[in-house]
Design an enzyme around this catalytic site. Structure first.
Site, mmCIF file in Angstrom:
data_model
loop_
_atom_site.group_PDB
_atom_site.id
_atom_site.type_symbol
_atom_site.label_atom_id
_atom_site.label_comp_id
_atom_site.label_asym_id
_atom_site.label_seq_id
_atom_site.Cartn_x
_atom_site.Cartn_y
_atom_site.Cartn_z
ATOM 1 N N ASP A 1 136.840 45.207 10.236
ATOM 2 C CA ASP A 1 135.897 45.163 9.082
ATOM 3 C C ASP A 1 136.380 46.483 8.440
ATOM 4 O O ASP A 1 137.399 47.400 8.601
ATOM 5 C CB ASP A 1 134.465 45.069 10.596
ATOM 6 C CG ASP A 1 133.562 45.146 9.444
ATOM 7 O OD1 ASP A 1 133.142 45.317 8.691
ATOM 8 O OD2 ASP A 1 132.523 44.138 10.348
ATOM 9 N N HIS B 1 127.370 33.390 4.606
ATOM 10 C CA HIS B 1 125.794 33.176 4.472
ATOM 11 C C HIS B 1 125.708 34.071 3.039
ATOM 12 O O HIS B 1 124.645 34.510 2.464
ATOM 13 C CB HIS B 1 124.672 33.081 5.433
ATOM 14 C CG HIS B 1 124.545 34.497 6.621
ATOM 15 N ND1 HIS B 1 124.121 34.054 7.761
ATOM 16 C CD2 HIS B 1 124.951 35.425 5.997
ATOM 17 C CE1 HIS B 1 123.752 35.107 8.090
ATOM 18 N NE2 HIS B 1 124.028 36.494 7.442
#
Length: 342
Positions: free
Chosen positions: A202, A249
């Site tokens: 990340d 998404h």
């Protein structure tokens, strides 16, 4: 004899109208720590709670009677107490606490949702300033950032358990959690599979926040971190499993395909990709949680929630095989798409 067709009820529409009332009841009670107060002193009357909160009795009574009607409180003689559901999920510091998600939705999502028509007209997010930020993750408000990741962890913990139960990773040794900020999935998966070691990939500031959380678990020696941006940096290679949970998404179709190709490159031959999401039905008429999350992506991102058929098409196009969907019921996902690198 002519049969008279029964008129449809108006109540479903009325219940939709009341949605904001319901959510604000929960948000306000949570922000005032009503449930924490009742955990400390079960059976308080509205007047006693009003004294504790430093408020007048009339509004407190109206709030807690509505909480009782919603199943958040129950009568206890002349007063009230928490329900088992409230004690389990709404007490700060509890293992299953989901209040972080309530804070994310109330502070971050709601302002954008109140400008839904603007998002519809402009096809741009309304929950953040598109003139000053490149994405919802490009935010300098440290309080909001920490609240966001705490909220994501709240709904990710039970979802990670569902993912772990939907797949068999007993033969896997390495898992790469792409965009795994919060650490809930890495913790959940390594807890479920003792032989597994996980790497969270990340952004640097997200890894810094997450590392502190992981260090407080018994699994810190099996979870490592790799800093990077999955659009600009290669993913760590040689992985048995790559996980994308509530990642795709956020992005448009071309960006999703880019991420899927990067994950393909990170896998060993025979390795598996797991895509955990709230999947929209292939018929695009439900389920409600997935379609609402998709509409939330209109006010928050340039992405949407996709169907299982769309994921299957993109995965096969990227070279994956053996694509299947395994449904389950969890807060942050309703299934996991599993694919293999040949």
């Amino acid at each position: 004899m002519t049969s008279v067709q029964e008129s449809p009820s108006v109540m479903p529409i009325m219940n939709m109208v009341y949605g904001l009332w319901v959510s604000q009841t929960l948000v306000t009670a949570h922000e005032r720590d009503v449930f924490g107060r009742f955990a400390e002193r079960p059976g308080m009357t509205p007047g006693e709670l009003a004294d504790v909160l430093g408020l007048q009795e009339r509004p407190v009574e109206q709030l807690i009677t509505t909480c009782a009607a919603l199943g958040l409180l129950q009568r206890d003689g002349a007063g009230y107490r928490n329900t088992p559901m409230t004690d389990k999920y709404l007490l700060r510091g509890g293992e299953d606490y989901v209040g972080g998600w309530i804070e994310v939705v109330s502070r971050h999502d709601y302002p954008g949702w109140l400008k839904l028509d603007e998002a519809l007209a402009t096809n741009k997010p309304t929950a953040w300033d598109t003139e000053k930020q490149t994405s919802m993750f490009d935010n300098t408000d440290t309080v909001l950032v920490e609240t966001f990741w705490e909220g994501m962890a709240a709904i990710s913990r039970p979802t990670a358990q569902a993912v772990a139960g939907a797949v068999d990773l007993s033969d896997a040794r390495s898992l790469l959690d792409v965009g795994g900020g919060g650490g809930a999935y890495a913790v959940g998966m390594t807890r479920a599979y003792p032989q597994l070691r996980a790497t969270i990939f990340d952004l640097p500031f997200v890894c810094d926040l997450t590392e502190k959380k992981v260090q407080r678990t018994e699994l810190s020696d099996r979870i490592s971190f790799a800093h990077g941006d999955f659009f600009n940096d290669p993913l760590p290679t040689g992985q048995d499993v790559v996980l994308l949970s509530m990642i795709l998404h956020d992005w448009d179709e071309d960006q999703c395909k880019h991420i899927l190709r990067s994950c393909y490159d990170a896998l060993k031959p025979g390795g598996r990709l797991l895509v955990s999401e709230l999947l929209v039905d292939d018929t695009k008429d439900g389920p409600l949680d997935a379609t609402l999350m998709s509409l939330s992506m209109l006010v928050e991102t340039f992405g949407r929630n996709y169907t299982g058929a769309e994921y299957r098409e993109w995965l096969l196009e990227a070279g994956y095989t053996d694509v299947e969907i395994r449904p389950f019921d969890a807060p942050a996902a309703n299934g996991v798409v599993v694919a293999r690198k040949p």
